[in-house]
Scaffold this motif. Structure first.
Motif, mmCIF file in Angstrom:
data_model
loop_
_atom_site.group_PDB
_atom_site.id
_atom_site.type_symbol
_atom_site.label_atom_id
_atom_site.label_comp_id
_atom_site.label_asym_id
_atom_site.label_seq_id
_atom_site.Cartn_x
_atom_site.Cartn_y
_atom_site.Cartn_z
ATOM 1 N N ILE A 68 -4.450 -1.915 46.356
ATOM 2 C CA ILE A 68 -3.877 -0.758 45.664
ATOM 3 C C ILE A 68 -4.608 -0.505 44.351
ATOM 4 C CG2 ILE A 68 -1.817 0.097 44.466
ATOM 5 C CD1 ILE A 68 -0.178 -1.375 46.718
ATOM 6 N N GLU A 69 -4.809 -1.551 43.558
ATOM 7 C CA GLU A 69 -5.473 -1.378 42.257
ATOM 8 C C GLU A 69 -6.916 -0.908 42.416
ATOM 9 O OE1 GLU A 69 -3.939 -1.381 39.275
ATOM 10 O OE2 GLU A 69 -2.158 -1.622 40.522
ATOM 11 N N LEU A 70 -7.657 -1.523 43.338
ATOM 12 C CA LEU A 70 -9.037 -1.100 43.581
ATOM 13 C C LEU A 70 -9.078 0.346 44.080
ATOM 14 C CD1 LEU A 70 -10.430 -4.329 45.277
ATOM 15 C CD2 LEU A 70 -11.195 -3.376 43.083
ATOM 16 N N SER A 71 -8.129 0.706 44.915
ATOM 17 C CA SER A 71 -8.116 2.051 45.489
ATOM 18 C C SER A 71 -7.683 3.102 44.474
ATOM 19 C CB SER A 71 -7.232 2.073 46.731
ATOM 20 O OG SER A 71 -7.816 1.227 47.720
ATOM 21 N N LYS A 72 -6.791 2.756 43.574
ATOM 22 C CA LYS A 72 -6.443 3.691 42.487
ATOM 23 C C LYS A 72 -7.674 3.962 41.637
ATOM 24 C CE LYS A 72 -1.498 2.716 41.983
ATOM 25 N NZ LYS A 72 -0.471 2.094 41.110
ATOM 26 N N LEU A 73 -8.445 2.944 41.390
ATOM 27 C CA LEU A 73 -9.686 3.100 40.651
ATOM 28 C C LEU A 73 -10.647 4.009 41.428
ATOM 29 C CD1 LEU A 73 -11.312 2.220 38.149
ATOM 30 C CD2 LEU A 73 -12.052 0.215 39.451
ATOM 31 N N LYS A 108 14.536 -14.080 51.722
ATOM 32 C CA LYS A 108 14.150 -15.475 51.981
ATOM 33 C C LYS A 108 14.020 -16.297 50.695
ATOM 34 C CE LYS A 108 13.586 -14.363 56.325
ATOM 35 N NZ LYS A 108 14.396 -14.872 57.406
ATOM 36 N N ASN A 109 14.259 -15.643 49.551
ATOM 37 C CA ASN A 109 14.131 -16.273 48.234
ATOM 38 C C ASN A 109 12.708 -16.796 47.990
ATOM 39 O OD1 ASN A 109 15.042 -16.944 45.685
ATOM 40 N ND2 ASN A 109 15.788 -18.952 46.312
ATOM 41 N N ILE A 110 11.720 -16.019 48.422
ATOM 42 C CA ILE A 110 10.317 -16.345 48.171
ATOM 43 C C ILE A 110 9.888 -15.627 46.899
ATOM 44 C CG2 ILE A 110 7.942 -16.156 49.035
ATOM 45 C CD1 ILE A 110 9.170 -15.929 51.886
ATOM 46 N N THR A 111 9.303 -16.357 45.982
ATOM 47 C CA THR A 111 8.770 -15.755 44.768
ATOM 48 C C THR A 111 7.378 -15.213 45.067
ATOM 49 O OG1 THR A 111 10.030 -17.262 43.358
ATOM 50 C CG2 THR A 111 8.109 -16.184 42.367
ATOM 51 N N LEU A 112 7.173 -13.922 44.820
ATOM 52 C CA LEU A 112 5.872 -13.292 44.999
ATOM 53 C C LEU A 112 5.210 -13.116 43.636
ATOM 54 C CD1 LEU A 112 6.721 -10.513 47.626
ATOM 55 C CD2 LEU A 112 5.707 -12.765 48.024
ATOM 56 N N PRO A 113 3.890 -13.003 43.603
ATOM 57 C CA PRO A 113 3.213 -12.801 42.318
ATOM 58 C C PRO A 113 3.594 -11.454 41.708
ATOM 59 C CG PRO A 113 1.652 -12.564 44.131
ATOM 60 C CD PRO A 113 2.941 -13.049 44.725
ATOM 61 N N ALA A 114 3.664 -11.434 40.386
ATOM 62 C CA ALA A 114 4.020 -10.214 39.674
ATOM 63 C C ALA A 114 2.811 -9.306 39.471
ATOM 64 C CB ALA A 114 4.633 -10.568 38.323
ATOM 65 N N GLU A 115 1.634 -9.881 39.561
ATOM 66 C CA GLU A 115 0.393 -9.123 39.372
ATOM 67 C C GLU A 115 -0.704 -9.788 40.187
ATOM 68 O OE1 GLU A 115 -1.080 -11.377 35.299
ATOM 69 O OE2 GLU A 115 -0.033 -9.466 35.126
ATOM 70 N N VAL A 116 -1.852 -9.129 40.274
ATOM 71 C CA VAL A 116 -2.955 -9.698 41.034
ATOM 72 C C VAL A 116 -3.474 -10.961 40.360
ATOM 73 C CG1 VAL A 116 -3.633 -7.485 42.020
ATOM 74 C CG2 VAL A 116 -4.716 -8.252 39.903
ATOM 75 N N ASN A 117 -4.119 -11.831 41.141
ATOM 76 C CA ASN A 117 -4.628 -13.077 40.588
ATOM 77 C C ASN A 117 -5.907 -12.844 39.780
ATOM 78 O OD1 ASN A 117 -6.772 -12.937 42.452
ATOM 79 N ND2 ASN A 117 -5.880 -14.451 43.822
ATOM 80 N N GLU A 118 -6.407 -13.899 39.170
ATOM 81 C CA GLU A 118 -7.569 -13.790 38.287
ATOM 82 C C GLU A 118 -8.815 -13.322 39.021
ATOM 83 O OE1 GLU A 118 -7.505 -13.937 34.937
ATOM 84 O OE2 GLU A 118 -5.345 -14.151 35.214
ATOM 85 N N ASP A 119 -9.036 -13.784 40.242
ATOM 86 C CA ASP A 119 -10.198 -13.332 41.012
ATOM 87 C C ASP A 119 -10.135 -11.827 41.253
ATOM 88 O OD1 ASP A 119 -11.239 -15.902 41.140
ATOM 89 O OD2 ASP A 119 -10.413 -16.312 43.129
ATOM 90 N N SER A 120 -8.957 -11.337 41.574
ATOM 91 C CA SER A 120 -8.784 -9.901 41.809
ATOM 92 C C SER A 120 -8.969 -9.118 40.514
ATOM 93 C CB SER A 120 -7.412 -9.622 42.406
ATOM 94 O OG SER A 120 -7.307 -10.203 43.693
ATOM 95 N N LYS A 121 -8.433 -9.638 39.417
ATOM 96 C CA LYS A 121 -8.611 -8.966 38.118
ATOM 97 C C LYS A 121 -10.091 -8.846 37.782
ATOM 98 C CE LYS A 121 -4.260 -10.295 35.968
ATOM 99 N NZ LYS A 121 -3.628 -11.109 34.926
ATOM 100 N N LYS A 122 -10.843 -9.911 38.044
ATOM 101 C CA LYS A 122 -12.277 -9.896 37.768
ATOM 102 C C LYS A 122 -12.982 -8.861 38.642
ATOM 103 C CE LYS A 122 -16.361 -12.901 37.561
ATOM 104 N NZ LYS A 122 -17.237 -11.800 37.871
ATOM 105 N N ALA A 123 -12.637 -8.804 39.921
ATOM 106 C CA ALA A 123 -13.253 -7.831 40.832
ATOM 107 C C ALA A 123 -12.944 -6.402 40.380
ATOM 108 C CB ALA A 123 -12.770 -8.056 42.258
ATOM 109 N N ILE A 124 -11.722 -6.151 39.951
ATOM 110 C CA ILE A 124 -11.323 -4.822 39.480
ATOM 111 C C ILE A 124 -12.086 -4.480 38.206
ATOM 112 C CG2 ILE A 124 -9.396 -3.464 38.552
ATOM 113 C CD1 ILE A 124 -7.589 -5.223 40.492
ATOM 114 N N ALA A 125 -12.159 -5.429 37.283
ATOM 115 C CA ALA A 125 -12.877 -5.201 36.022
ATOM 116 C C ALA A 125 -14.366 -4.967 36.270
ATOM 117 C CB ALA A 125 -12.670 -6.381 35.077
ATOM 118 N N ASP A 126 -14.949 -5.758 37.161
ATOM 119 C CA ASP A 126 -16.374 -5.591 37.465
ATOM 120 C C ASP A 126 -16.655 -4.216 38.055
ATOM 121 O OD1 ASP A 126 -16.937 -8.139 36.549
ATOM 122 O OD2 ASP A 126 -17.181 -9.021 38.554
#
Length: 193
Positions: A68-73, A108-126
């Protein structure tokens, strides 16, 4: 009893973070929280799935948010009409799948990430900082091909190995869409040569 279980779960999570350091990103944090939840109960203090099923949910959520983040970009910066059309489809399809996964995770009481991980953040920033015009389009398409190959593998594995029937149904239902995305982005990629 539930209050005591909640306190013990929070204390255990605190000890994990203190012993292992702060998780490096939101997917690590979600995985850590899921690992300390009691698998013998359900509801507020327990997790209703096995650890590998929770890990699939975390990874699928991170992948969807990344797309989603890459595609918004791409919607802002792409110059190729087919790339923009694909990016729009990514935002719509991955948002819908993400909402469905969040619903399952909640039950199911599964905790999901609130934001993308560091690798994804780096790819988006790059992609954001270093590319423009046709170079941006090519880099985005290359990233989508790579990511969708990995996502197809993740969902095929989940389709075969996930134990929870709701998560398995989600994987089975979503896999054809992801394969369709891969075929679509491969065609765009081949057309750009």
């Amino acid at each position: 009893m539930k209050k005591l279980s909640s306190i013990l779960m929070i204390a255990t999570a605190g000890l994990l973070f203190a012993c292992n350091g702060t998780p490096k990103d939101s997917t690590d944090a979600a995985d850590s929280v899921n690992k300390v939840k009691d698998t013998t109960t359900t509801g507020q203090t327990g997790i209703a799935v096995v650890a590998d099923d929770a890990k699939f949910a975390v990874d699928a959520a991170n992948g969807g948010m990344t797309e989603i983040e890459l595609s918004k970009l791409a919607l802002e910066r792409a110059t190729n009409a087919k790339v923009k059309e694909f990016a729009n489809m990514m935002v719509m399809d991955h948002s819908k799948a993400g909402d469905e996964l969040k619903g399952i995770a909640t039950t199911k009481n599964i905790t999901l990430p609130a934001e993308v991980n560091e690798d994804s953040k780096k790819a988006i920033a790059d992609l954001s900082a270093k590319k423009a015009g046709a170079d941006f389009d090519k880099a985005y398409v290359d990233k989508m091909v790579s990511d969708h190959k990995s996502t197809v593998d993740l969902f095929e594995d989940a389709s075969k190995n996930v134990k929870d029937p709701d998560l398995k149904a989600f994987a089975d239902k979503t896999l054809p869409t992801i394969k369709g995305h891969l075929g679509h982005i491969n065609a765009i990629h081949d057309g750009m040569k």
